[in-house]
Design an enzyme around this catalytic site. Structure first.
Site, PDB file in Angstrom:
ATOM      1  N   THR A  63       2.306   1.723  11.246  1.00  0.00           N
ATOM      2  CA  THR A  63       2.090   3.180  11.331  1.00  0.00           C
ATOM      3  C   THR A  63       0.465   3.581  11.316  1.00  0.00           C
ATOM      4  O   THR A  63       0.411   4.907  11.282  1.00  0.00           O
ATOM      5  CB  THR A  63       2.754   3.821  10.012  1.00  0.00           C
ATOM      6  OG1 THR A  63       2.064   3.454   8.858  1.00  0.00           O
ATOM      7  CG2 THR A  63       4.212   3.640  10.025  1.00  0.00           C
ATOM      8  N   THR A  64      -0.113   2.591  11.249  1.00  0.00           N
ATOM      9  CA  THR A  64      -1.627   2.755  11.549  1.00  0.00           C
ATOM     10  C   THR A  64      -2.234   2.070  12.781  1.00  0.00           C
ATOM     11  O   THR A  64      -1.680   0.999  12.994  1.00  0.00           O
ATOM     12  CB  THR A  64      -2.458   2.345  10.290  1.00  0.00           C
ATOM     13  OG1 THR A  64      -2.594   0.914  10.224  1.00  0.00           O
ATOM     14  CG2 THR A  64      -1.977   3.274   8.908  1.00  0.00           C
TER      15      THR A  64
ATOM     16  N   GLU B 169       5.981   8.892   5.258  1.00  0.00           N
ATOM     17  CA  GLU B 169       5.638   8.771   6.760  1.00  0.00           C
ATOM     18  C   GLU B 169       7.300   9.137   7.165  1.00  0.00           C
ATOM     19  O   GLU B 169       7.334   9.725   8.183  1.00  0.00           O
ATOM     20  CB  GLU B 169       5.308   7.304   6.895  1.00  0.00           C
ATOM     21  CG  GLU B 169       3.532   7.202   6.272  1.00  0.00           C
ATOM     22  CD  GLU B 169       2.863   6.143   7.196  1.00  0.00           C
ATOM     23  OE1 GLU B 169       3.149   5.019   7.218  1.00  0.00           O
ATOM     24  OE2 GLU B 169       1.914   6.529   7.704  1.00  0.00           O
TER      25      GLU B 169
ATOM     26  N   HIS C 192       0.980  -1.008  -0.078  1.00  0.00           N
ATOM     27  CA  HIS C 192       0.008  -0.101  -0.091  1.00  0.00           C
ATOM     28  C   HIS C 192       0.850   1.229  -0.021  1.00  0.00           C
ATOM     29  O   HIS C 192       2.346   1.101  -0.054  1.00  0.00           O
ATOM     30  CB  HIS C 192      -0.863   0.212   1.343  1.00  0.00           C
ATOM     31  CG  HIS C 192      -0.143  -0.086   2.545  1.00  0.00           C
ATOM     32  ND1 HIS C 192       0.426  -0.938   3.249  1.00  0.00           N
ATOM     33  CD2 HIS C 192       0.435   1.201   3.281  1.00  0.00           C
ATOM     34  CE1 HIS C 192       0.941  -0.564   4.137  1.00  0.00           C
ATOM     35  NE2 HIS C 192       1.008   0.592   4.357  1.00  0.00           N
TER      36      HIS C 192
HETATM   37  N1  LIG Z   1       2.027   1.317   7.186  1.00  0.00           N
HETATM   38  S1  LIG Z   1       2.534   0.121   7.890  1.00  0.00           S
HETATM   39  O1  LIG Z   1       3.004  -0.028   9.076  1.00  0.00           O
HETATM   40  O2  LIG Z   1       3.247  -0.453   6.611  1.00  0.00           O
HETATM   41  C1  LIG Z   1       1.046  -1.077   7.826  1.00  0.00           C
HETATM   42  C2  LIG Z   1       1.320  -2.463   8.074  1.00  0.00           C
HETATM   43  F1  LIG Z   1       2.431  -2.986   8.016  1.00  0.00           F
HETATM   44  C3  LIG Z   1       0.117  -3.162   8.103  1.00  0.00           C
HETATM   45  F2  LIG Z   1       0.334  -4.507   8.443  1.00  0.00           F
HETATM   46  C4  LIG Z   1      -1.079  -2.791   8.089  1.00  0.00           C
HETATM   47  N2  LIG Z   1      -2.101  -3.744   8.407  1.00  0.00           N
HETATM   48  C5  LIG Z   1      -2.894  -3.638   9.451  1.00  0.00           C
HETATM   49  C6  LIG Z   1      -3.873  -4.780   9.411  1.00  0.00           C
HETATM   50  C7  LIG Z   1      -4.973  -5.139  10.433  1.00  0.00           C
HETATM   51  C8  LIG Z   1      -4.088  -6.241  11.377  1.00  0.00           C
HETATM   52  C9  LIG Z   1      -5.184  -7.166  11.789  1.00  0.00           C
HETATM   53  C10 LIG Z   1      -4.585  -8.179  12.848  1.00  0.00           C
HETATM   54  C11 LIG Z   1      -3.718  -7.467  13.947  1.00  0.00           C
HETATM   55  C12 LIG Z   1      -2.579  -6.421  13.091  1.00  0.00           C
HETATM   56  C13 LIG Z   1      -3.497  -5.537  12.339  1.00  0.00           C
HETATM   57  N3  LIG Z   1      -3.480  -5.215   8.211  1.00  0.00           N
HETATM   58  N4  LIG Z   1      -2.745  -4.614   7.575  1.00  0.00           N
HETATM   59  C14 LIG Z   1      -1.435  -1.696   8.126  1.00  0.00           C
HETATM   60  F3  LIG Z   1      -2.390  -1.009   7.956  1.00  0.00           F
HETATM   61  C15 LIG Z   1      -0.386  -0.704   7.489  1.00  0.00           C
HETATM   62  F4  LIG Z   1      -0.498   0.737   7.521  1.00  0.00           F
HETATM   63 ZN   LIG Z   2       1.976   1.889   5.455  1.00  0.00          ZN
END
Ligand SMILES: NS(=O)(=O)c1c(F)c(F)c(-n2cc(CC3CCCCC3)nn2)c(F)c1F
Ligand SMILES: [Zn+2]
Length: 263
Positions: free
Chosen positions: A202-203, A107, A95
């Protein structure tokens, strides 16, 4: 605080900790990468970070209400070495984060400088854990590759495959399949030097479960491609609240080590 977290003053990063206690922890992400304190670590040079991805078509992309996310569970992918010890990490999703203008949007920042956006390739530790959700409960559960966006005149062909689907997922909850073949390797810069530190999602829920690997060299996207990101709606209905910014500002590094590898 509104039930749904977001990036506005009433539900944004400054108030996340009210509903998501981990957001107030000492191992939060992103951080400002202060290059003068980054320490070269010969171990990182010795254990080269290696990745192997499959090219996949028909990957599902969805509008999460906070941005777009491509679900890319790749049992055949492998990320290992570098700061990841002996464990193998598998790609789960990727993403992106962006801002209202191209003067902001990443970020992580580098010596206080923000980039126009940041791509995250999210992997989980399949050596130790049985699922992504389980891995996200452990300090070495996830590994995220961060790639900065610089704005230039050249359209990024791989990002264009994402942009070309966004009109089909304008509203929160909508999803579609990306017809083109996506090779995650093409998202990575040619120079593979990186910074690494221990951090978090980060979320919300901001789990402190991420080994961060942030590439030094940005990739180039066009302003138009970023404009298309900003046309996604955070709402599922007719109301139009565009996702014009979805980045968390830097959090305190505290006494965490920031290491670098000049691959
Ligand atoms: N910006 S980041 O830090 O790269 C980033 C990530 F690495 C992520 F994995 C998520 N994420 C969150 C969940 C729900 C999970 C549901 C199970 C418990 C943990 C959260 N799915 N993916 C995410 F939203 C995000 F922003
Ligand atoms: Zn991210």
């Amino acid at each position: 605080m509104a039930a749904e977290w977001g990036y506005s003053p009433t539900n944004g990063p400054d108030v996340w900790a009210r509903l998501f206690p981990q957001a107030g922890g000492a191992r939060q992400s992103p951080v400002d990468i202060c290059t003068s304190i980054a320490s070269s670590d010969s171990n990182l040079e010795m254990k080269k970070l290696t990745f192997a991805y499959e090219s996949q078509s028909d990957l599902r992309i969805l509008n999460t209400g906070h941005g777009w996310k491509v679900e890319a569970p790749q049992s055949g992918s492998r990320l290992e070495g570098g700061p990841l010890g002996e464990d193998i990490y598998q790609l789960e999703q990727f993403h992106c984060h962006w801002g209202e203008t191209s003067a902001e949007g990443s970020e992580h920042t580098v010596d206080g400088r923000a980039y126009a956006g940041e791509l995250h390739l999210v992997h989980w530790n399949t050596t130790k854990y049985q699922s992504f959700a389980e891995a996200a409960q452990h300090p070495d559960g996830l590994a995220v590759l961060g790639v900065f966006f610089d704005v230039g005149n050249e359209s990024n062909d791989e990002i264009e495959k994402i942009v070309s689907t966004l009109s089909e997922i304008k509203f929160k909850g909508q999803f579609t399949d990306i017809p083109d073949v996506i090779d995650p390797t093409t998202f990575l810069p040619s120079g593979l030097g990186y910074w690494t530190y221990l951090g978090s999602l980060t979320t919300p829920p901001c789990n402190e479960c991420v080994i961060w690997i942030v590439y030094k060299e940005p990739i180039t996207v066009t302003e138009e491609q970023l404009v298309q990101f900003r046309c996604l709606s955070a709402c599922s209905g007719e109301a139009e609240e565009f996702i014009v910014k979805n980045y968390r500002p830097p959090q305190p590094l505290g006494n965490r080590a920031l290491r670098e590898c000049n691959a």
